[in-house]
Design an enzyme around this catalytic site. Structure first.
Site, PDB file in Angstrom:
ATOM      1  N   ASN A 154     -40.754 -19.047  14.409  1.00  0.00           N
ATOM      2  CA  ASN A 154     -41.951 -18.453  13.788  1.00  0.00           C
ATOM      3  C   ASN A 154     -42.790 -17.611  14.742  1.00  0.00           C
ATOM      4  O   ASN A 154     -43.538 -16.756  14.306  1.00  0.00           O
ATOM      5  CB  ASN A 154     -42.787 -19.523  13.086  1.00  0.00           C
ATOM      6  CG  ASN A 154     -43.344 -20.536  14.044  1.00  0.00           C
ATOM      7  OD1 ASN A 154     -42.773 -20.768  15.105  1.00  0.00           O
ATOM      8  ND2 ASN A 154     -44.448 -21.146  13.693  1.00  0.00           N
ATOM      9  N   GLU A 252     -44.321 -29.818  21.143  1.00  0.00           N
ATOM     10  CA  GLU A 252     -45.369 -29.325  20.226  1.00  0.00           C
ATOM     11  C   GLU A 252     -44.757 -29.249  18.836  1.00  0.00           C
ATOM     12  O   GLU A 252     -43.734 -28.593  18.648  1.00  0.00           O
ATOM     13  CB  GLU A 252     -45.856 -27.948  20.673  1.00  0.00           C
ATOM     14  CG  GLU A 252     -46.637 -27.971  21.964  1.00  0.00           C
ATOM     15  CD  GLU A 252     -47.854 -28.866  21.929  1.00  0.00           C
ATOM     16  OE1 GLU A 252     -48.371 -29.144  20.826  1.00  0.00           O
ATOM     17  OE2 GLU A 252     -48.265 -29.324  23.002  1.00  0.00           O
ATOM     18  N   CYS A 286     -47.768 -23.085  12.919  1.00  0.00           N
ATOM     19  CA  CYS A 286     -48.083 -24.511  13.051  1.00  0.00           C
ATOM     20  C   CYS A 286     -49.572 -24.752  12.877  1.00  0.00           C
ATOM     21  O   CYS A 286     -49.983 -25.832  12.480  1.00  0.00           O
ATOM     22  CB  CYS A 286     -47.603 -25.032  14.384  1.00  0.00           C
ATOM     23  SG  CYS A 286     -48.187 -24.037  15.738  1.00  0.00           S
ATOM     24  N   GLU A 466     -49.817 -27.488  26.233  1.00  0.00           N
ATOM     25  CA  GLU A 466     -49.331 -26.208  26.733  1.00  0.00           C
ATOM     26  C   GLU A 466     -50.526 -25.322  27.100  1.00  0.00           C
ATOM     27  O   GLU A 466     -51.644 -25.563  26.679  1.00  0.00           O
ATOM     28  CB  GLU A 466     -48.509 -25.512  25.658  1.00  0.00           C
ATOM     29  CG  GLU A 466     -47.290 -26.323  25.279  1.00  0.00           C
ATOM     30  CD  GLU A 466     -46.252 -25.475  24.576  1.00  0.00           C
ATOM     31  OE1 GLU A 466     -45.405 -24.891  25.257  1.00  0.00           O
ATOM     32  OE2 GLU A 466     -46.301 -25.401  23.340  1.00  0.00           O
TER      33      GLU A 466
HETATM   34  P1  NDP Z   1     -36.599 -27.140  14.406  1.00  0.00           P
HETATM   35  O1  NDP Z   1     -37.263 -28.339  14.958  1.00  0.00           O
HETATM   36  O2  NDP Z   1     -35.449 -27.313  13.499  1.00  0.00           O
HETATM   37  O3  NDP Z   1     -36.026 -26.193  15.566  1.00  0.00           O
HETATM   38  C1  NDP Z   1     -36.759 -25.879  16.720  1.00  0.00           C
HETATM   39  C2  NDP Z   1     -35.791 -25.566  17.854  1.00  0.00           C
HETATM   40  O4  NDP Z   1     -35.050 -26.752  18.182  1.00  0.00           O
HETATM   41  C3  NDP Z   1     -34.750 -24.499  17.493  1.00  0.00           C
HETATM   42  O5  NDP Z   1     -34.446 -23.748  18.628  1.00  0.00           O
HETATM   43  C4  NDP Z   1     -33.541 -25.356  17.080  1.00  0.00           C
HETATM   44  O6  NDP Z   1     -32.304 -24.688  17.193  1.00  0.00           O
HETATM   45  C5  NDP Z   1     -33.644 -26.477  18.106  1.00  0.00           C
HETATM   46  N1  NDP Z   1     -32.940 -27.703  17.723  1.00  0.00           N
HETATM   47  C6  NDP Z   1     -32.494 -28.072  16.494  1.00  0.00           C
HETATM   48  N2  NDP Z   1     -31.882 -29.268  16.567  1.00  0.00           N
HETATM   49  C7  NDP Z   1     -31.916 -29.674  17.869  1.00  0.00           C
HETATM   50  C8  NDP Z   1     -31.454 -30.808  18.571  1.00  0.00           C
HETATM   51  N3  NDP Z   1     -30.827 -31.806  17.948  1.00  0.00           N
HETATM   52  N4  NDP Z   1     -31.655 -30.878  19.904  1.00  0.00           N
HETATM   53  C9  NDP Z   1     -32.301 -29.904  20.551  1.00  0.00           C
HETATM   54  N5  NDP Z   1     -32.770 -28.779  19.936  1.00  0.00           N
HETATM   55  C10 NDP Z   1     -32.587 -28.668  18.603  1.00  0.00           C
HETATM   56  O7  NDP Z   1     -37.817 -26.317  13.766  1.00  0.00           O
HETATM   57  P2  NDP Z   1     -37.885 -24.845  13.214  1.00  0.00           P
HETATM   58  O8  NDP Z   1     -37.388 -23.865  14.201  1.00  0.00           O
HETATM   59  O9  NDP Z   1     -37.206 -24.893  11.899  1.00  0.00           O
HETATM   60  O10 NDP Z   1     -39.501 -24.546  13.127  1.00  0.00           O
HETATM   61  C11 NDP Z   1     -40.304 -24.987  12.096  1.00  0.00           C
HETATM   62  C12 NDP Z   1     -41.068 -26.223  12.492  1.00  0.00           C
HETATM   63  O11 NDP Z   1     -41.604 -26.117  13.808  1.00  0.00           O
HETATM   64  C13 NDP Z   1     -42.267 -26.473  11.625  1.00  0.00           C
HETATM   65  O12 NDP Z   1     -42.303 -27.801  11.271  1.00  0.00           O
HETATM   66  C14 NDP Z   1     -43.477 -26.114  12.482  1.00  0.00           C
HETATM   67  O13 NDP Z   1     -44.674 -26.741  12.225  1.00  0.00           O
HETATM   68  C15 NDP Z   1     -43.022 -26.449  13.836  1.00  0.00           C
HETATM   69  N6  NDP Z   1     -43.747 -25.631  14.810  1.00  0.00           N
HETATM   70  C16 NDP Z   1     -44.718 -26.223  15.614  1.00  0.00           C
HETATM   71  C17 NDP Z   1     -45.455 -25.461  16.485  1.00  0.00           C
HETATM   72  C18 NDP Z   1     -46.474 -26.073  17.398  1.00  0.00           C
HETATM   73  O14 NDP Z   1     -46.888 -25.423  18.338  1.00  0.00           O
HETATM   74  N7  NDP Z   1     -46.911 -27.308  17.173  1.00  0.00           N
HETATM   75  C19 NDP Z   1     -45.237 -24.012  16.572  1.00  0.00           C
HETATM   76  C20 NDP Z   1     -44.227 -23.522  15.689  1.00  0.00           C
HETATM   77  C21 NDP Z   1     -43.514 -24.317  14.854  1.00  0.00           C
HETATM   78  P3  NDP Z   1     -31.652 -23.965  15.906  1.00  0.00           P
HETATM   79  O15 NDP Z   1     -32.567 -22.860  15.540  1.00  0.00           O
HETATM   80  O16 NDP Z   1     -30.340 -23.519  16.422  1.00  0.00           O
HETATM   81  O17 NDP Z   1     -31.538 -25.014  14.839  1.00  0.00           O
END
Ligand code: NDP
Length: 495
Positions: A154, A252, A286, A466
């Site tokens: 995002n 986060e 987020c 962060e």
């Molecule tokens: P995910 O948690 O699915 O993915 C985040 C990252 O983790 C991606 O690079 C993903 O790879 C990777 N990942 C997936 N599975 C694993 C694993 N088993 N081990 C290690 N890494 C893994 O979230 P999204 O990308 O779908 O983002 C949306 C979510 O993130 C929302 O819930 C949102 O609120 C949260 N978010 C929080 C923020 C904050 O600052 N608090 C900021 C932005 C988003 P891949 O893409 O290949 O699946």
């Protein structure tokens, strides 16, 4: 497909194919037919190769004085400035957010790079009088070592940048695993740092499935730290797994951010903040506003004006400068958001605005959903409790501040929060009691500044915050040094 560019991993200063020999493609969420590039489907072996490259580069980078490391970050900043429009357009094409939002994201990445570069001439420890005569006591910082950077789609430029820049200035070497759906922005960011003169192996990037290569990083014994942003589900798994190998982990995660509207609020400012917070970036932030808790005495007029302003938003392709709400970023996101809208209706909430996919000429190729508002929402409904991560706002009525704070705190998340009021007493009371890591008064729930800590309480965050000096604390280890200069005259006695 003939003219689609194939992008490579970046390991040890070289652009290389993955060991799998396989690739995948991504497309524009506003126009599904437009393929944006082909990327490496990496495997565990590629993650291991990237970690080895980072290990090899570590001693040289750590030995480089921090002000010299800063010179490279300043060059990266300059390059980002020159390429800002190109990078912003890449974000819009790949993630879908409207161009002005994408430009803001690039600015955020530039701000953190500038801030971290400035820290190259500080990275303070402290001195303090020792209890032992003729002894100097001070603290100093060392890098953590090799750090894995795992990021969501995002904010495909700003989130990687706000992890990389402080990690690099502290002397760490990195393996970056971007989200699978936004690797083109990641490639652009890698090129910025490469062109800025970062030595080979200091920053490596591998694309591919998180469950495979993210996991390979988190379980790797030579990775000393993980900085993750994404869902609470994946983040809590990483936090647990990292603890097994005693890694330092920051995670986060999600939010369910509330705005409280008291009866004395400036309504024009309040409504502007809520509409921007809920529907800006299509609610895929987020820190997006997903709940509005409104004093019962102003509820009806608030709702009339909220609907009027929401109706004035323009949904469409983010490349069109007049668009205010872009598409959702993927089929998965579209299905999730439409699923939650269905759940809200089934649970008995009242659909006050929107609730449908946007279709018709110009829309059929993209993942478009109307900005959506639910009222008559009970606090235990799923749409009141779970993160939707789309343009869906739930609205509640409250009798007074106490009830409003109780509602605001009645979720598992605690990322950001906001109150609109002119009453200082109630604003401070709220700031003391609300369960959120970022608290705003008379401003939207969104964002933050790069020199201040960013992160959440409860299920929204684990590990150190962060940005700001907190980031330096996460990306460095503190070492305490005692120097006895008394010679043979005294013998230090520590308790
Ligand atoms: P995910 O948690 O699915 O993915 C985040 C990252 O983790 C991606 O690079 C993903 O790879 C990777 N990942 C997936 N599975 C694993 C694993 N088993 N081990 C290690 N890494 C893994 O979230 P999204 O990308 O779908 O983002 C949306 C979510 O993130 C929302 O819930 C949102 O609120 C949260 N978010 C929080 C923020 C904050 O600052 N608090 C900021 C932005 C988003 P891949 O893409 O290949 O699946």
């Amino acid at each position: 497909m003939a003219d689609v560019e194939t992008h490579l991993n970046h390991i040890g200063g070289k652009w290389v194919e993955s060991s799998s020999g396989r690739t995948y493609t991504i497309a524009n969420p506003a126009r599904r037919g437009q393929v944006l590039g082909e990327f490496q489907t990496s495997r565990g072996e590629d993650a291991h190769a990237a970690v080895e490259a980072a290990v090899e580069a570590l001693s040289g980078w750590t030995a480089t004085p921090a002000p010299q490391r800063a010179e490279i970050l300043y060059r990266a900043l300059e390059i980002m400035r020159r390429r800002a429009e190109e990078i912003a357009r890449t974000i819009t094409l790949e993630e879908g957010k409207p161009l002005p939002d994408a430009r803001g994201e690039v600015k955020r990445a530039m701000n953190i790079t500038e801030y971290a570069a400035g820290e190259g001439r500080r990275l303070f420890g402290y001195t303090t009088p020792s209890e032992i005569p003729e002894t100097v006591a001070y603290t100093t910082r060392r890098p953590l070592g090799v750090v894995g950077i795992i990021t969501p789609w995002n904010f495909p430029i700003a989130i990687p940048a706000w992890k990389m820049a402080p990690a690099l200035i502290c002397g760490n070497t990195l393996v970056f695993k971007p989200a699978s759906s936004t690797p083109l922005s990641a490639v652009k960011l890698m090129k910025v740092f490469e062109d800025a003169g970062l030595p080979p192996g200091v920053l490596n990037m591998i694309t591919g499935p998180g469950g495979v290569i993210g996991d390979a990083l988190v379980s790797h014994p030579k990775v000393d730290g993980i900085s993750f942003t994404g869902s609470t589900e994946i983040g809590s798994g990483i936090y647990t797994q990292g603890a097994r190998t005693l890694k330092k982990v920051q995670a986060e995660m999600g939010g369910k951010n509330a705005v409280i509207v008291l009866e004395d609020a400036d309504m024009d400012k309040t409504l502007a903040g809520i509409v921007q917070g809920a529907f800006g970036s299509t609610g895929q932030r987020c820190t997006a506003t997903s709940r509005a808790i409104v004093d019962a005495s102003v509820y009806d007029s608030f709702m009339d004006e909220l609907i009027r302003r929401t109706d004035a938003l323009k949904v469409g392709d983010g490349m069109d400068e007049s668009v205010t709400v872009g598409p959702l970023s993927s089929q998965d996101q579209f299905d999730t958001v439409m699923g939650y809208i269905g759940i809200g209706a089934e649970e008995g909430a009242r659909l006050a605005y929107g609730g449908h996919a946007v279709t018709g000429p110009g829309y059929d190729e993209g993942y478009y959903v109307q900005p959506t508002i639910f009222t008559d929402v009970a606090p235990d409904m799923r749409i009141a409790q779970e993160e939707i991560f789309g343009p869906v706002l739930t609205v509640f009525k409250a009798r007074d501040l106490e009830e409003a704070i109780e509602l605001a705190n009645n979720v598992k998340f605690g990322l950001s929060s906001s109150i609109y009021t002119r009453d200082l007493t109630r604003a401070f009371r709220y700031a003391d009691q609300v369960e959120a890591g970022i608290v705003h008064v008379n401003a939207p729930t969104l964002g933050g500044e790069v020199h201040l800590p960013f992160g959440g309480l409860k299920a929204s965050g684990a590990g150190a915050r962060e940005q700001g000096t907190e980031a330096l604390n996460f990306f460095s280890e503190v070492v305490t040094v005692y120097i006895d200069y008394a010679g043979a005259r005294t013998q230090a006695k520590f308790i």
